[in-house]
Design a protein around this motif. Structure first.
Motif, PDB file in Angstrom:
ATOM      1  N   ALA A  93       0.829  -1.202   0.000  1.00  0.00           N
ATOM      2  CA  ALA A  93       0.000   0.000   0.000  1.00  0.00           C
ATOM      3  C   ALA A  93       0.867   1.258   0.000  1.00  0.00           C
ATOM      4  O   ALA A  93       0.540   2.265  -0.627  1.00  0.00           O
ATOM      5  CB  ALA A  93      -0.931  -0.006   1.211  1.00  0.00           C
ATOM      6  N   ALA A 103       2.054   1.802  -3.453  1.00  0.00           N
ATOM      7  CA  ALA A 103       0.978   2.182  -4.371  1.00  0.00           C
ATOM      8  C   ALA A 103       0.572   3.641  -4.202  1.00  0.00           C
ATOM      9  O   ALA A 103       0.101   4.273  -5.154  1.00  0.00           O
ATOM     10  CB  ALA A 103      -0.239   1.284  -4.151  1.00  0.00           C
ATOM     11  N   GLY A 155      -5.981   3.516  -1.174  1.00  0.00           N
ATOM     12  CA  GLY A 155      -5.484   2.202  -1.558  1.00  0.00           C
ATOM     13  C   GLY A 155      -6.370   1.058  -1.099  1.00  0.00           C
ATOM     14  O   GLY A 155      -6.147  -0.084  -1.494  1.00  0.00           O
TER      15      GLY A 155
END
Length: 282
Positions: A87, A90, A147
């Motif tokens: 996460a 991302a 996310g």
């Protein structure tokens, strides 16, 4: 018969090609392992991963150990799950998206006017993903993070994404009628296809969606669509919070506002216009 010896450069090319193909093969196996995890099965054992990927047990064990070392996977007592570090990686990609940058002021304005968390959701690989967030300043709040990946059929943002994307709705229908059907996150999650289709039709007709307790008991949300210049759906603008604050009366005020109570249509229209699109409910 003439025998020709390969030059050093030719041998180098062959070696590089072999290394490249080998690297791609490994990436394909890693991709298969990561794809094995789902929202309904977030934690898997080595045996589960072997069964779902079809890879040899030794290969799974070796790659999983490497993925844990690098933070792609986390290990717990029950098995393995996608690593929290994923996460973190991302987030920069999501933060760099043009839509996210454009919508951020709209989210912050909606958060400040309502006092509740405002979020932006987009569809990705058959799920909805939170790509931007302006979190409430209040202590009691509905849990959300950039996310976070959620099923499309769960919650008002998912209903909006399905209402204005026929292809996506068709894919969900196939999933609902397949093995396992639609998974429930709470007892309020709509998993019956007929009921869900009625909810989606109603969303498209009135131009917004409301849900309560589908993702998290004691929490609810209202969502509206954001459109591109071509009139296609870009995202779902979502306002979420505890059901003690987001009551039916509060929803009614948002949808049929009297000053100074904000209206969801306004932020959704602003987000669409900022992206070069136009606001529409039909």
């Amino acid at each position: 018969m003439t025998i020709t010896e390969a030059t050093d450069s030719e041998n180098t090319v062959d070696d590089n090609t072999h290394k490249k193909s080998g690297g791609l093969l490994v990436l394909g196996k890693i991709n298969a392992i990561l794809d094995a995890f789902t929202l309904t099965d977030p934690t898997l054992t080595l045996a589960d991963l072997r069964d779902r990927t079809g890879l040899p047990a030794s290969t799974v064990q070796r790659l999983v150990a490497n993925l844990v070392d690098q933070g792609f996977l986390d290990r717990n007592d029950a098995g393995y799950r996608v690593g929290v570090r994923m996460a973190h990686w991302a987030a920069p990609a999501l933060q760099g998206a043009e839509l996210v940058d454009t919508a951020r002021p709209v989210l912050e304005s909606l958060r400040d006017e309502t006092g509740e968390t405002a979020a932006l959701f987009r569809e990705s690989h058959g799920y909805r993903v939170c790509v931007a967030l302006a979190e409430t300043h209040k202590v009691v709040r509905s849990a959300m993070r950039v996310g976070l990946v959620l099923p499309l059929h769960v919650g008002s943002a998912g209903h909006v994404l399905l209402a204005w994307d026929p292809a996506l709705r068709e894919e969900l229908t196939e999933k609902a009628t397949g093995p396992g059907g639609l998974a429930a996150m709470t007892k309020a999650t709509v998993t019956d296809l007929t009921t869900l289709n009625n909810v989606i039709d109603e969303t498209a007709e009135r131009g917004y969606a409301i849900s309560s307790g589908e993702r998290e008991l004691g929490a609810g949300g209202v969502s509206a669509p954001v459109f591109s210049p071509q009139g296609t759906l870009l995202a779902a603008l979502n306002l979420l919070g505890p059901s003690t604050r987001l009551t039916p009366e509060r929803y009614e005020e948002m949808i049929h506002p009297t000053d100074p109570v904000p209206n969801m249509d306004g932020p959704a229209a602003e987000a669409s216009t900022s992206c070069g699109g136009s606001w529409r409910t039909q």
